[in-house]
Enzyme design. Sequence first.
Site, PDB file in Angstrom:
ATOM      1  CE  LYS A 278      18.810  28.231   4.906  1.00 20.71           C
ATOM      2  NZ  LYS A 278      19.494  28.731   3.936  1.00 20.71           N
ATOM      3  CB  THR A 279      12.221  28.788   1.881  1.00 22.66           C
ATOM      4  OG1 THR A 279      13.050  30.172   2.532  1.00 22.66           O
ATOM      5  CG2 THR A 279      10.975  29.432   1.900  1.00 22.66           C
TER       6      THR A 279
ATOM      7  CG  ASP B 109      14.154  32.637   5.887  1.00 24.06           C
ATOM      8  OD1 ASP B 109      15.093  31.803   6.462  1.00 24.06           O
ATOM      9  OD2 ASP B 109      14.233  33.388   4.971  1.00 24.06           O
TER      10      ASP B 109
ATOM     11  CB  THR C 151      22.382  31.858   6.779  1.00 24.36           C
ATOM     12  OG1 THR C 151      22.311  33.117   7.502  1.00 24.36           O
ATOM     13  CG2 THR C 151      21.561  31.800   5.523  1.00 24.36           C
TER      14      THR C 151
END
Length: 341
Positions: free
Chosen positions: A67-68, A112, A161
């Site tokens: 994702k990052t 995040d 998440t």
Amino acid sequence: MENEPFLNPNYKLEDDKKENSLRPQYLNDFQGQKDLKENLSVFIKAASDRKESLDHLFLSGPPGLGKTTLAGIMANEMGSEFKVTSAPALDKPKDLAGILTTLGEGSIFFIDEIHRLKPVIEEMLYIAMEDYEIDWIIGQGPSARTIRIPVPPFTLIGATTKAGAVASPLYSRFGISVRMDFYTNNDIESIIKRSSDILKVDITNDAVILLATSSRGTPRVANRLLRRMRDFAQVLGDGIINKKIVLEGLKRLQIDSYGLEKHDREILRTIITNYQGGPVGVETLAISVGEASESIEEFYEPYLIQRGFLTRTPRGRMATELAYKHLNLDKNKDENQRILF
């Protein structure tokens, strides 16, 4: 004296650069997630052709899937400035205001674990995402007044998440929502081959296949295992990662052919031996295995469920027949005990 901090006289700066370069920089280098990439490439091209900022993007999925990395790729593809933070780091409104007011036009702002944002920060983001302005209070008491400060058009990328924990008003403001899934073995094989080329380590095809099946469908795990196999090949072999080295390395790391680590097997064995296969609540299970409940839910459980070792029921977690078979435990014995008690 220059090499003293590294305790290695053969240290080279290029070695660190190789390690950090495992992250792909553009969509063409990003392995797997084919449908996701095709859609994002369309959105990027459309925004670029219109000379507009990319719409706000919401990324969700288990940890380690990229994702990052994908957020950084979006910034590179758009040719935009990339600013990164995490939700826990945004403690007060002034923290967010300080970042937003220093963004350049068209910047990518990545948060995040966005599900951990404080409500007061979320409220400020609502206006910033829709109107590219932030509310700010000047003064105190009866003389206090609110002013709106403009911020340059930007793209917010939020990653989490735990998508279900994100507030609905915040989630609804993202124009693009993407769910990242575990990678196929073929995709993981491609990632391992790419990473081995970057690290300049030789690896045989059968070693790649074996390593891919043990990587939990997760690029982060695949790259971590590749580095460890490189160590084993260097010390125990001739520097080439072959099937024999991988088998020995996985044995030493206590990772089996399904990619299950010691803690994965301990979770399954605890459910079967202590709770007759379940159901058992996650809090009780966490205490039994000495892990945080968040770790079980976010890291261990998704893969165990996806591979068919574990199921969720309204009453708790239950081990499947595959779990019994994999651990060489007798399911009929547990069922007889359940009947007795």
